[in-house]
Design an enzyme around this catalytic site. Structure first.
Site, PDB file in Angstrom:
ATOM      1  N   LYS A  66       0.780  -1.293   0.059  1.00 21.33           N
ATOM      2  CA  LYS A  66       0.068   0.012  -0.112  1.00 21.33           C
ATOM      3  C   LYS A  66       0.941   1.190   0.033  1.00 21.33           C
ATOM      4  O   LYS A  66       2.142   1.091   0.305  1.00 21.33           O
ATOM      5  CB  LYS A  66      -0.774   0.083   1.096  1.00 21.33           C
ATOM      6  CG  LYS A  66      -0.238   0.087   2.519  1.00 21.33           C
ATOM      7  CD  LYS A  66      -0.992  -0.385   3.819  1.00 21.33           C
ATOM      8  CE  LYS A  66      -0.284  -0.364   5.119  1.00 21.33           C
ATOM      9  NZ  LYS A  66      -1.070  -0.892   6.187  1.00 21.33           N
ATOM     10  N   TYR A 293      14.316  31.378   5.511  1.00 24.38           N
ATOM     11  CA  TYR A 293      13.099  31.902   5.971  1.00 24.38           C
ATOM     12  C   TYR A 293      13.352  32.095   7.473  1.00 24.38           C
ATOM     13  O   TYR A 293      13.903  31.134   8.198  1.00 24.38           O
ATOM     14  CB  TYR A 293      12.085  31.117   5.719  1.00 24.38           C
ATOM     15  CG  TYR A 293      11.450  30.965   4.230  1.00 24.38           C
ATOM     16  CD1 TYR A 293      11.155  32.325   3.608  1.00 24.38           C
ATOM     17  CD2 TYR A 293      11.277  30.013   3.678  1.00 24.38           C
ATOM     18  CE1 TYR A 293      10.676  32.121   2.227  1.00 24.38           C
ATOM     19  CE2 TYR A 293      10.945  29.817   2.259  1.00 24.38           C
ATOM     20  CZ  TYR A 293      10.646  31.055   1.611  1.00 24.38           C
ATOM     21  OH  TYR A 293      10.120  31.126   0.212  1.00 24.38           O
TER      22      TYR A 293
HETATM   23  C1  LIG Z   1      -0.361  -1.766   6.790  1.00 23.07           C
HETATM   24  C2  LIG Z   1      -1.070  -3.087   7.428  1.00 23.07           C
HETATM   25  C3  LIG Z   1      -0.079  -4.242   7.636  1.00 23.07           C
HETATM   26  C4  LIG Z   1       1.576  -4.031   7.221  1.00 23.07           C
HETATM   27  O1  LIG Z   1       2.006  -3.449   8.532  1.00 23.07           O
HETATM   28  P1  LIG Z   1       3.736  -3.532   8.858  1.00 23.07           P
HETATM   29  O2  LIG Z   1       3.945  -3.244  10.258  1.00 23.07           O
HETATM   30  O3  LIG Z   1       4.015  -2.348   7.961  1.00 23.07           O
HETATM   31  O4  LIG Z   1       4.151  -4.806   8.484  1.00 23.07           O
HETATM   32  C5  LIG Z   1      -0.584  -5.409   7.756  1.00 23.07           C
HETATM   33  N1  LIG Z   1      -1.716  -5.671   8.024  1.00 23.07           N
HETATM   34  C6  LIG Z   1      -2.720  -4.390   7.733  1.00 23.07           C
HETATM   35  C7  LIG Z   1      -4.254  -4.537   8.089  1.00 23.07           C
HETATM   36  C8  LIG Z   1      -2.267  -3.228   7.600  1.00 23.07           C
HETATM   37  O5  LIG Z   1      -3.063  -2.277   7.396  1.00 23.07           O
END
Ligand SMILES: *Cc1c(COP(=O)(O)O)cnc(C)c1O
Length: 401
Positions: A66, A293
């Site tokens: 993702k 800035y």
């Molecule tokens: C993002 C996510 C993961 C992965 O988590 P990590 O800590 O990056 O391994 C796993 N399960 C769900 C439901 C997630 O949303």
């Protein structure tokens, strides 16, 4: 045009766009002229191997890609994973899933979040599996009219999405829904990263009530679909669990979520991403001169500054301003001085006299014997690695080495 002809045309267009995309990934130097991300496929491969060794043999990796694979580039990373044998992927949104399918990613693609009911036709068209976020949502999916692939999410204590684990009859009922093809059942641990005794108890309880539910399903002669519980820290701290999938995100990219995290297993994971830019301007300022800035930096001595063409619009946290953050030039640390701007920043190279125009500055990664880890940068900016990496901007080139 007939429907078959339209279909062939669509496939052809997808195929051509794939070829074009692949050929534009040359690692030619001009793409390293401003600021870029280097993704080490070698380290990625190493991490897959290492993580596969930790989990039981029957447990497959569901690679979590993702947010553009946590900034690493979802399409490239997923194609690479596909080639190394990874057959399951997790994304956050339906659009992320569609992009992967259009680029030819094979295997299971599970949408971990909510998908609007108006998008259900796309779930079918792109063969995406949808997470059932609660019972009412499942009712809507079932009344769509065509069979949908789903994984049931069970809430065992995180209280974000999922059917409460206490509502066992409702879960049983879902298995009788005609148009849900239930391919998986899973839960999510919310303190599996913690080594505090009360958090361990909480996690153990989450795991226990989840398995109790599975046991109850079995007693009702319901065939158990693919089971998954752990994300990265679940695997590192509770590697013994019996699951069909481990949903691995941050560990795959070779870094911890928080700087200094301790875990039960300490596998040799290697950082996949480096963030680099170039010195494009060098300037001398006098003692007492101010920089950037807000004039927050006043030179205590005659100083030499290097301008780096990267800023907060590239995802570099602005909170690294004013000597909170640093970069590596010529293998040595140079502090960020003054405020980080949207597209550029300045570093003090007075103590690195050999630093020259055109030289590479490393914001995340290794240069010689020194290294700046993503976890360190995240920690200095008051955040976690997952946030830092997933917010690295689209303006940065991704180069695969
Ligand atoms: C993002 C996510 C993961 C992965 O988590 P990590 O800590 O990056 O391994 C796993 N399960 C769900 C439901 C997630 O949303």
């Amino acid at each position: 045009m007939s429907r078959t002809a339209a279909k062939i045309l669509r496939k052809l267009t997808e195929f051509l766009s794939r070829i074009i995309n692949t050929s534009s990934t040359s690692t030619s130097e001009y793409r390293r002229d401003r600021a870029w991300i280097e993704v080490s496929t070698e380290n990625l491969k190493h991490n897959i191997k290492t993580l596969n060794k930790i989990t039981p043999e029957f447990c497959d990796m569901m690679a979590i890609v993702k947010a553009d694979a946590y900034g690493h580039g979802a399409v490239k990373v997923s194609s690479f994973l596909n080639k190394t044998g990874v057959r399951a992927f997790g994304v956050a949104t339906v659009d992320e899933g569609i992009v992967l399918r259009k680029q030819g990613i094979r295997g299971e693609i599970l949408i971990l979040g909510y998908t609007d009911i108006t998008r259900l036709d796309q779930l079918i068209k792109y063969r995406l599996a949808q997470t059932v976020v609660d019972y009412e949502y499942a009712v809507k999916l079932n009344s769509y009219g065509k069979p949908l692939k789903v994984h049931l999410k069970i809430d065992t204590g995180m209280h974000r999405i999922g059917i409460p684990v206490t509502e066992a009859e409702k879960v049983c009922e879902l298995f009788r829904f005609k148009r849900l093809t239930i391919c998986g059942i899973f839960t999510h641990l919310c303190v599996s990263d913690s080594t505090k005794e009360e958090d361990i108890q909480f996690t153990r309880n989450q795991i226990r009530v989840f398995y109790d539910l599975l046991h109850m399903l079995k007693q009702n002669t319901i065939p158990i679909p693919k089971v998954h519980i752990q994300s990265s820290y679940g695997v590192l701290n509770y590697p013994e669990l019996n699951c069909n999938y481990a949903r691995i995100g941050i560990a795959l990219y070779g870094t911890y979520t928080s700087f200094g995290d301790r875990t039960k297993l300490k596998p040799d994971l290697r950082p996949v991403l480096s963030l680099k830019t170039r010195v494009v301007l060098i300037r001398e300022i006098e003692k007492g001169d101010s920089v950037s800035y807000g004039r927050t930096f006043l030179a205590k001595r005659n100083s030499r500054l290097a301008l780096l063409p990267i800023g907060y619009a590239d995802g570099l946290p602005r909170s690294l301003s004013c000597e909170t953050g640093k970069v590596l030039i010529h293998g040595q640390y140079a502090p960020i001085v003054g405020r980080i701007c949207m597209d550029q920043l300045l570093v003090d190279i007075t103590d690195i006299p050999e630093a020259a125009l055109g030289e590479i500055a490393t914001l995340i990664g290794r240069d010689g014997v020194n290294e700046i880890t993503a976890a360190e940068v995240a920690s200095s900016s008051g955040s976690i690695t997952n946030e830092l990496l997933s917010r690295l901007g689209s303006r940065l080139e991704r180069i695969y080495v």
